[in-house]
Design an enzyme around this catalytic site. Structure first.
Site, mmCIF file in Angstrom:
data_model
loop_
_atom_site.group_PDB
_atom_site.id
_atom_site.type_symbol
_atom_site.label_atom_id
_atom_site.label_comp_id
_atom_site.label_asym_id
_atom_site.label_seq_id
_atom_site.Cartn_x
_atom_site.Cartn_y
_atom_site.Cartn_z
ATOM 1 C CE LYS A 1 28.267 31.474 48.986
ATOM 2 N NZ LYS A 1 29.062 32.410 49.804
ATOM 3 C CB CYS B 1 42.959 33.893 51.934
ATOM 4 S SG CYS B 1 41.896 34.341 50.568
HETATM 5 C C1 LIG Z 1 39.909 32.262 53.105
HETATM 6 C C2 LIG Z 1 38.698 32.715 52.355
HETATM 7 C C3 LIG Z 1 37.647 31.849 52.169
HETATM 8 C C4 LIG Z 1 36.501 32.252 51.498
HETATM 9 N N1 LIG Z 1 35.492 31.370 51.279
HETATM 10 C C5 LIG Z 1 34.432 31.735 50.531
HETATM 11 C C6 LIG Z 1 33.467 30.767 50.141
HETATM 12 O O1 LIG Z 1 33.584 29.594 50.488
HETATM 13 N N2 LIG Z 1 32.430 31.164 49.370
HETATM 14 C C7 LIG Z 1 32.297 32.459 48.956
HETATM 15 O O2 LIG Z 1 31.331 32.759 48.271
HETATM 16 N N3 LIG Z 1 33.215 33.401 49.288
HETATM 17 C C8 LIG Z 1 34.270 33.064 50.044
HETATM 18 N N4 LIG Z 1 35.229 33.972 50.362
HETATM 19 C C9 LIG Z 1 35.057 35.364 49.938
HETATM 20 C C10 LIG Z 1 35.462 35.548 48.490
HETATM 21 O O3 LIG Z 1 36.601 34.816 48.186
HETATM 22 C C11 LIG Z 1 35.628 37.034 48.234
HETATM 23 O O4 LIG Z 1 34.358 37.615 48.458
HETATM 24 C C12 LIG Z 1 36.084 37.336 46.820
HETATM 25 O O5 LIG Z 1 37.238 36.618 46.515
HETATM 26 C C13 LIG Z 1 36.344 38.833 46.689
HETATM 27 O O6 LIG Z 1 36.669 39.115 45.341
HETATM 28 P P1 LIG Z 1 37.237 40.556 44.972
HETATM 29 O O7 LIG Z 1 37.204 40.656 43.510
HETATM 30 O O8 LIG Z 1 36.550 41.590 45.789
HETATM 31 O O9 LIG Z 1 38.754 40.531 45.521
HETATM 32 P P2 LIG Z 1 40.056 39.938 44.737
HETATM 33 O O10 LIG Z 1 39.711 38.701 44.003
HETATM 34 O O11 LIG Z 1 41.168 39.914 45.723
HETATM 35 O O12 LIG Z 1 40.294 41.039 43.656
HETATM 36 C C14 LIG Z 1 40.724 42.349 43.910
HETATM 37 C C15 LIG Z 1 41.782 42.623 42.887
HETATM 38 O O13 LIG Z 1 42.105 44.001 42.849
HETATM 39 C C16 LIG Z 1 43.481 44.070 42.543
HETATM 40 N N5 LIG Z 1 43.945 45.420 42.891
HETATM 41 C C17 LIG Z 1 43.896 46.007 44.103
HETATM 42 N N6 LIG Z 1 44.376 47.255 44.054
HETATM 43 C C18 LIG Z 1 44.748 47.465 42.776
HETATM 44 C C19 LIG Z 1 45.354 48.572 42.116
HETATM 45 N N7 LIG Z 1 45.651 49.700 42.758
HETATM 46 N N8 LIG Z 1 45.616 48.447 40.793
HETATM 47 C C20 LIG Z 1 45.308 47.307 40.122
HETATM 48 N N9 LIG Z 1 44.751 46.225 40.724
HETATM 49 C C21 LIG Z 1 44.478 46.311 42.026
HETATM 50 C C22 LIG Z 1 44.070 42.977 43.415
HETATM 51 O O14 LIG Z 1 45.368 42.627 43.043
HETATM 52 C C23 LIG Z 1 43.069 41.885 43.204
HETATM 53 O O15 LIG Z 1 43.386 41.039 42.125
HETATM 54 C C24 LIG Z 1 36.395 33.589 51.016
HETATM 55 C C25 LIG Z 1 37.484 34.479 51.196
HETATM 56 C C26 LIG Z 1 38.625 34.027 51.833
HETATM 57 C C27 LIG Z 1 39.768 34.989 51.986
#
Ligand SMILES: Cc1cc2nc3c(=O)[nH]c(=O)nc-3n(C[C@H](O)[C@H](O)[C@H](O)COP(=O)(O)OP(=O)(O)OC[C@H]3O[C@@H](n4cnc5c(N)ncnc54)[C@H](O)[C@@H]3O)c2cc1C
Length: 390
Positions: A352, A319
């Protein structure tokens, strides 16, 4: 409905790039305010290529990272509970949370400070008391554990589906497998180009996770993707790792900072190590398959601190974290383009907050302001930089 006075209406009021943890919540809150909302996702909804997969994410109130997160968390809990009621889906499993470390280390002291500052229910347990109550734990003898009863874990893939379901029901247009190639300002609005078309809107929310720098290159040094690995190990004594017998944890030991979960869905106790092998990566080109080298530090911690879980490996998955230099989130409008909102709430602890961050993003996209205190998360804490379109 116009998004901001004098702003371009375009086809949409708001476009959200990235329908992952944060983007799905932003779509939900924007659409429920009656704004014409377009969510664009390059992969599936949900998917396993970014940061929001792996079945479980810890949610906790005793926030050792900084007490300013606690008010946001209180609102996040409320919104997750509302989403559960509205979607009819179980999203949050309450197990209680353990924050454990040496008595003078931040995981314990910070969690205690957050509880004392905000009057949160908690208990302090010695290592022996923790094992007596929850026998799955065998921490170093000098460790202290803060037990907070309200937290537990969220089911991230379901949370994303529930937010998207609510957004669709409120009239949002959500499109998966459509990649955003770039954006440009058009007066007070924006134009977004994808591999399928061109769209205009009054405001833009960039929630692209590990791909943020491809849309805002100036954020490259402020939002750096890092490879992570999660491991699941079949317990030798499964009853000790059932959700009702095993609170989720954050734990500092000499080997590093670990976090973990009871057995849920995958038949295994789940554990991760923050900043696993410290591998900065290109999100489009990194080793997605986990190896024996990846497994070693997880297995070592299971053997030493959770020996009753030290059975066969059930699963290993990679991840990505997206880290800021101070590990606090980025949540702001761009200084040069206030119609563009950037959200990089990761640094390994963002999921979260997704429910409340969706609300903040909708506030910022709609009016440029929010009632939530996000001062700690604003871009201006970093050196002044000119930030332009991709
Ligand atoms: C191993 C792991 C464990 C974790 N554990 C915890 C935990 O226990 N508790 C907690 O609170 N947080 C935890 N986190 C952190 C948490 O998961 C992240 O903060 C959160 O998932 C981030 O969400 P996001 O929307 O920023 O990213 P994402 O959910 O990855 O969303 C970003 C999206 O943008 C899309 N995208 C990117 N570029 C483009 C483009 N050019 N065009 C269209 N779409 C695009 C991607 O495909 C993706 O779907 C953990 C993270 C990891 C990796």
């Amino acid at each position: 409905m116009a998004t901001r006075s004098g702003g371009s209406l375009g086809v949409y009021d708001a476009i959200v790039v990235g329908v992952g943890g944060m983007g799905s919540a932003a779509c939900y809150h924007l659409a429920r305010r009656g704004l014409r909302t377009l969510g664009l996702e390059r992969f599936d909804i949900p998917h396993t290529m970014g940061s929001s997969h792996g079945i479980t994410r810890i949610i906790r109130l005793a926030y050792y990272e900084h007490p300013s997160y606690v008010p946001l968390l209180l609102r996040a809990f409320q919104l997750w509970e509302e989403l559960e009621r509205e979607s009819g889906r179980h999203l949050l499993e309450v197990t209680g949370t353990i924050d454990a470390s040496g008595p003078d280390e931040i995981v314990f002291t910070g969690a205690l400070a957050a509880c004392e500052q905000f009057g949160l229910a908690h208990e302090v347990l010695t290592s022996a008391e923790l094992t007596a109550r929850y026998p799955g734990y065998r921490l170093p003898a000098d460790h202290l554990a803060l037990l907070q009863p309200r937290g537990g874990f969220l089911l991230p893939e379901r949370c994303i589906s529930a937010h998207v379901g609510g957004a669709l029901a409120a009239g949002a247009d959500i499109r998966a497998r459509e990649r955003v190639l770039g954006w440009e300002p058009t007066g007070d609005g924006v134009r977004v180009t994808t591999d399928r078309g061109i769209y205009e809107a009054g405001s833009l929310v960039l929630a692209a996770g590990a791909w943020m720098a491809s849309l805002v290159p100036e954020l490259a040094s402020l939002a750096e993707p890092e490879r992570q690995v999660l491991g699941w190990f079949a317990p030798l004594q499964p009853a000790l790792f059932a959700p009702e017998r095993f609170p989720v944890f954050n734990l500092t030991v000499p080997e590093g900072r670990y976090y973990g979960f009871p057995q849920y869905d995958v038949p295994g106790f789940k554990i991760g190590l923050y900043h696993h092998l410290e591998e900065r990566v290109d999100p489009d080109e990194f080793q997605r398959e986990a190896s024996a080298v990846d497994e070693a530090p997880l297995r070592e911690a299971v053997a030493r601190y959770f020996p009753a879980a030290n059975g066969p490996t059930m699963a290993l998955r990679t991840c990505m974290f997206t880290n800021t230099p101070d590990e606090h989130f980025i949540l702001d409008v761009l200084p040069e383009y206030p119609q563009v909102v950037v959200a990089s709430p990761c640094s390994g602890h963002g999921f979260k907050f997704a429910s409340v961050i969706g609300e903040v993003l909708a506030d910022l996209a709609h009016s440029g302001e929010t009632r939530h205190d996000i001062e700690l998360l604003r871009l201006r804490r970093f050196a002044e930089k000119s930030i332009s379109a991709s």
